[in-house]
Write an enzyme that holds these catalytic residues in place. Structure first.
Site, PDB file in Angstrom:
ATOM      1  N   LEU B  59      82.198  -2.184  12.980  1.00 60.24           N
ATOM      2  CA  LEU B  59      82.670  -2.408  11.621  1.00 60.24           C
ATOM      3  C   LEU B  59      82.793  -1.042  10.960  1.00 60.24           C
ATOM      4  O   LEU B  59      81.886  -0.240  11.029  1.00 60.24           O
ATOM      5  CB  LEU B  59      81.661  -3.286  10.873  1.00 60.24           C
ATOM      6  CG  LEU B  59      82.161  -4.086   9.682  1.00 60.24           C
ATOM      7  CD1 LEU B  59      83.253  -5.038  10.091  1.00 60.24           C
ATOM      8  CD2 LEU B  59      81.013  -4.863   9.080  1.00 60.24           C
ATOM      9  N   ASP B  60      83.921  -0.798  10.315  1.00 60.99           N
ATOM     10  CA  ASP B  60      84.196   0.474   9.650  1.00 60.99           C
ATOM     11  C   ASP B  60      83.223   0.805   8.541  1.00 60.99           C
ATOM     12  O   ASP B  60      82.528  -0.072   8.044  1.00 60.99           O
ATOM     13  CB  ASP B  60      85.575   0.352   8.974  1.00 60.99           C
ATOM     14  CG  ASP B  60      86.551   1.256   9.644  1.00 60.99           C
ATOM     15  OD1 ASP B  60      87.747   0.999   9.544  1.00 60.99           O
ATOM     16  OD2 ASP B  60      86.080   2.214  10.268  1.00 60.99           O
ATOM     17  N   VAL B  61      83.273   2.068   8.080  1.00 56.98           N
ATOM     18  CA  VAL B  61      82.467   2.443   6.917  1.00 56.98           C
ATOM     19  C   VAL B  61      83.020   1.766   5.671  1.00 56.98           C
ATOM     20  O   VAL B  61      82.285   1.316   4.795  1.00 56.98           O
ATOM     21  CB  VAL B  61      82.494   3.980   6.754  1.00 56.98           C
ATOM     22  CG1 VAL B  61      81.806   4.389   5.497  1.00 56.98           C
ATOM     23  CG2 VAL B  61      81.840   4.630   7.948  1.00 56.98           C
TER      24      VAL B  61
END
Lengths: 433, 260
Positions: B59-61
Site C-alpha cells: 500500500l502506497d504512502v
C-alpha cells in the site's frame, strides 16, 4: 525588482498563486459533437476494405497488407448510414440529398458496383475497385431522393431508395436482379442498372441471399426473385424467378417486420414475435419442422423461446434475438457455445455472462444480431461488439487468426452503432466518444 | 504477550535424599515431583523476543485502507493467499480540471483544462470501454487455450483469471459519485499498484478531452478481508489483534480450499 527576491524552494503560497495564474486550456466545448466513423477489417486484396495502400502500397516503406486483423478507420466524405458486405465487395450508402449517395469498393467483375470507368481506357471498366468510388444511380430526382439501405449478395447488389423503388445491379444469370435473364449476357463492364417499382406498397427492406433477392414491403408482404434450387425463393417451386413475386405459405396474411438471408436459407420475423423459415435446410436450420433438406414454401418454426425481435441467417447457422435480450443459435458450425456444440436443430441460448452481463452490470442487453457466411456478430446496448465463428482470413477482427468458439469482444475506439458481416471482411459504423 | 502467564514448567520425578524416619544420620531416597530448573522463567528468559510479521499486498504512502499482515504461521497463509490471485477493491476519488506530473493532487501542475462539457453518461461510456479492454486482457493472460470446452465453461461462469504474473488488470469499474469537478469510482483489480490507479484517473481525464488528478486511493477489500475486519488505529492492541485473527481464520481456510 526581481533581484531582491530570496532564492530557494517555492513556498506553498507561491505554488498556489502560480497555480491560480496558470492558463486554462479548452479541448472540447459544450457543443462538441460525437463524430461518425467507419471501421473495416478482414481480407484486403479484393479491395473490399477500401484502403488502396493495403493492395498497392504508395510509399516505399509500406508493404502490401493481405489481412487487416484489427479494426482500421476508413476515411469517408459523408456520414455513412448503411453498409453491406458482399462476397468480396462492399457498398456504403449515405442518407444525403447530394448527387453521390452510394460508394462501392472491391470486386467488380459482374458490375455489382455499377460501371466504374477506367482511367487508362475510357471504354472499359475496372474489375477491382480499391477505393470507395461513387456509383452513378439513374435517379429521376437525384437531389431529393434519399437512399435508405443497401444490400449485397454473391455477385449482385440492391439499393433501396425512399421514393424511387429499388435499384439492382450485377450478375443476373439467375434473375436475382429482378429482370429477364438474357442468355450469354456479359456482366463485366455493363452499364445496366435495373429499377424495380411495382410492389403492392413501398419497399422498406431489401435483403440479398447468395444468388437471390428478397424484398419486404410496408404492408408486411415479402417478394422474392432469383435462384430457387434450394427453395430459397419460397415460391413453391425450385426454378429460377426473374420477376419479384409475392410469397405465400405460412406467411400469407402475416405482417412481417424483418427478413434476413445471406446464404441459401431465409428467415422472417413477424410483428407478433414468430419466426418463419424457408430455403436450404442441409445444416438442420429448418429441421425442427421437416426432415427434407430443401423447403420451398415459408414454414412457421415453432420455437418456445419467447417473443423474437430480430433474426439473422448465415451460411450454415442461424441466430435470433428475443425481446428479453437473449441470443439463441442453431444450425451447424461454430455456434458460440464452445467447441463441443457443432450442430443443433433446436435453438440453444448463449449465456448472457459472455456478453458482459454480471451482478456488477445487470442492465447489459444484446441489441442487434448480425450474420456473415460463417461468423456471427452481436451488438450490446452499451455499444460493444462481440463476434464469434470461423475466422476466415481475419474477418472476426480480434487480432488473432484462430477461430473463436464463444463471443469475444472486438476493441473498437468508439460506440459501435451497426455492423455488416461478409464472407471474409466486416464493416462497422461507429460513433466516437 | 510476555506478561501473559506462560506454560507451566515441566515436572520431573527425582529421588531426593530426606532424613529417614528412624534415627539420625541415615538418609532415605524419597521420590518427589519437582519442577525442572531449566524451565524456570529466570533461566528461560522472556518467551517472545522477536515476532515474525509479514506484509501482504503493498500500500502506497499516499493511499489508505485495508493492509493485511501475517504473524508467524500466518506468513505461510499469506503466500498461499497471494497465489490465489483474488481481486482487490479500491475507492478512487478524482478531480477534473488539473493535470499534474505524478497524477495526484500534490504534484507539480502541468496543465489546467475546462471540464464543464463532461457528463456522467460520458464518464460511464469510458468506464465501459475500460472494462471491455481489460476483460480481453483477463482472458488473454489467463493462459487457457481458448479452443477448449473447459475455457468456454469458465468464461461463462466468469472464473477465468490470470493465475500467474500479469500486468495490472481491472475486472470491474463503477462510478459511485459524480459532482463536477469531483467524482468517485469503485475499482476491482488484480496485480495493480496504486500509482497505476492514479495513472488510470489521469487517462480517463484525457479520454474525456479534459484532465483529471487522483485525490484519494482507499483499499476497501483485499481478497477476503474487508473494512469490517480491519482494525483502526485505536484498536492496535493485543486483544483486538487476537480476536481479529480468530474471526478471520475460518474465512481464510474456506477461500484457500476453494481456490487451491
Amino acid at each position: 525588482r526581481g533581484l531582491g527576491v530570496a532564492a530557494g524552494p517555492p513556498s506553498i503560497r507561491q505554488l498556489r498563486e502560480a497555480e491560480e495564474a496558470a492558463p486554462v486550456f479548452q479541448y472540447a466545448g459544450k457543443a462538441a459533437r460525437r463524430k461518425d466513423r467507419v471501421f473495416v477489417w478482414g481480407f484486403s486484396y479484393s479491395g473490399a476494405l477500401g484502403v488502396p495502400s493495403f493492395v498497392r502500397p504508395d510509399a516505399g516503406w509500406k508493404k502490401p497488407r493481405r489481412i487487416q486483423p484489427t479494426p482500421y478507420r476508413l476515411e469517408t466524405e459523408e456520414k455513412i448510414s448503411s453498409a453491406a458486405c458482399g462476397y468480396g465487395f462492399t457498398l456504403l450508402a449515405s442518407n444525403t440529398r447530394d448527387i453521390t449517395k452510394v460508394w462501392g469498393m472491391g470486386l467488380n467483375k459482374d458490375s455489382q458496383l455499377g460501371f466504374q470507368r477506367s482511367r487508362r481506357d475510357q471504354t472499359k471498366g475496372y474489375e477491382y475497385v480499391l477505393e470507395p468510388s461513387p456509383i452513378p444511380l439513374p435517379l429521376e430526382k437525384p437531389q431529393q431522393t434519399r437512399v435508405l439501405q443497401v444490400s449485397c449478395g454473391r455477385a449482385h447488389s440492391l439499393v433501396l431508395t425512399d421514393s424511387e423503388g429499388v435499384f439492382t445491379m450485377g450478375n443476373n444469370s439467375y434473375g436475382q436482379c429482378g429482370r429477364k435473364v438474357v442468355e450469354d449476357e456479359i456482366y463485366s463492364g455493363s452499364h445496366l442498372i435495373h429499377q424495380l417499382k411495382e410492389f403492392d406498397s413501398r419497399v422498406v427492406q431489401v435483403v440479398c441471399g447468395q444468388d437471390h433477392s428478397l424484398f419486404r414491403t410496408k404492408k408486411g408482404t415479402v417478394y422474392a426473385c432469383g435462384w430457387g434450387a434450394d427453395g430459397q425463393t419460397g415460391l413453391g417451386h425450385y426454378n429460377i424467378t426473374s420477376v419479384p413475386t409475392k410469397l405465400h405459405g405460412d406467411i400469407a396474411g402475416v405482417n412481417i417486420i424483418q427478413v434476413s438471408s445471406y446464404g441459401d436459407c431465409c428467415l422472417a420475423v413477424s410483428d407478433e414475435g414468430d419466426v418463419f423459415g424457408w430455403g436450404n435446410s442441409e445444416y438442420l436450420q429448418l429441421a425442427s419442422v421437416t426432415e427434407t433438406t430443401q423447403v420451398n414454401v415459408p414454414r412457421h418454426l415453432p420455437f418456445k423461446i419467447g417473443k423474437i425481435k430480430e433474426a439473422a441467417c448465415g451460411g450454415s447457422g442461424n441466430v435470433v434475438l428475443t425481446e428479453e435480450g437473449n441470443v439463441f443459435v442453431w444450425g451447424y458450425g461454430i455456434l458460440g457455445k464452445g467447441p463441443n456444440l457443432i450442430e443443433t436443430a433446436v435453438p440453444e441460448m448463449i449465456p448472457p455472462s459472455l456478453f458482459g452481463w454480471s451482478d456488477f452490470s445487470p442492465d447489459i442487453r444484446v441489441a442487434h444480431v448480425r450474420c456473415g457466411l460463417s461468423q456471427f456478430a452481436a451488438l450490446t446496448n452499451r455499444g460493444e461488439l462481440f463476434v464469434w465463428g470461423k475466422n476466415l482470413r481475419g474477418c472476426l477482427g480480434t487480432g488473432r487468426m484462430e477461430d473463436q468458439y464463444f463471443p469475444w469482444r472486438v476493441t473498437v475506439p468508439g460506440e459501435v452503432v451497426d455492423v455488416a458481416c461478409g464472407v471474409d471482411h466486416m464493416v462497422s459504423m461507429v460513433r466516437s466518444f | 504477550l510476555n506478561a501473559a502467564p506462560g506454560r507451566a514448567p515441566r515436572q520431573r520425578v527425582r529421588f531426593l535424599p530426606a532424613p529417614a524416619p528412624g534415627g539420625g544420620g541415615a538418609v532415605e531416597l524419597v521420590a518427589a515431583r519437582v519442577p525442572v530448573l531449566a524451565d524456570h522463567p529466570l533461566v528461560r528468559g522472556p518467551r517472545f523476543r522477536k515476532l515474525k510479521i509479514g506484509a501482504g499486498h503493498r500500500l502506497d504512502v499516499k493511499a489508505s485502507g485495508v493492509f493485511v499482515l501475517g504473524i508467524g504461521h500466518g506468513n505461510k497463509l499469506l503466500t498461499h493467499l497471494h497465489n490465489c490471485h483474488l481481486t482487490k477493491v479500491y475507492t478512487v476519488g478524482g478531480l477534473f480540471g488539473k493535470a499534474t506530473d505524478d497524477f495526484s493532487d500534490t504534484g507539480n501542475l502541468v496543465e489546467k483544462t475546462t471540464f464543464d462539457h463532461i457528463t456522467r453518461e460520458k464518464l460511464e461510456r469510458i468506464l465501459a470501454v475500460i472494462q471491455g479492454t481489460n476483460q480481453k486482457a483477463l482472458l488473454m493472460y489467463s493462459n487457457i487455450d481458448m479452443k477448449t470446452q473447459e475455457a468456454y465453461e469458465l468464461a461463462v461462469k466468469g472464473l477465468i483469471r490470470p493465475m500467474g504474473k500479469s500486468p495490472p488488470i481491472i475486472t470491474a469499474v463503477r462510478c459511485l459519485q459524480f459532482a463536477l469537478p469531483e467524482f468517485q469510482l469503485e475499482i476491482h483489480c488484480l496485480h495493480e499498484t496504486q500509482q497505476y490507479l492514479r495513472k488510470m484517473v489521469h487517462e480517463i481525464g484525457l479520454e474525456l478531452k479534459s484532465s483529471a488528478v487522483c485525490t484519494q486511493v482507499r483499499r476497501i477489500r483485499d481478497g477476503v478481508f474487508t473494512l469490517d475486519d480491519a482494525l483502526p488505529r485505536t484498536q492496535w492492541n493485543l486483544q483486538s489483534i487476537q480476536e481479529a485473527i480468530r474471526n478471520c481464520q475460518l474465512k481464510v481456510e474456506t477461500e484457500l480450499e476453494k481456490t487451491l
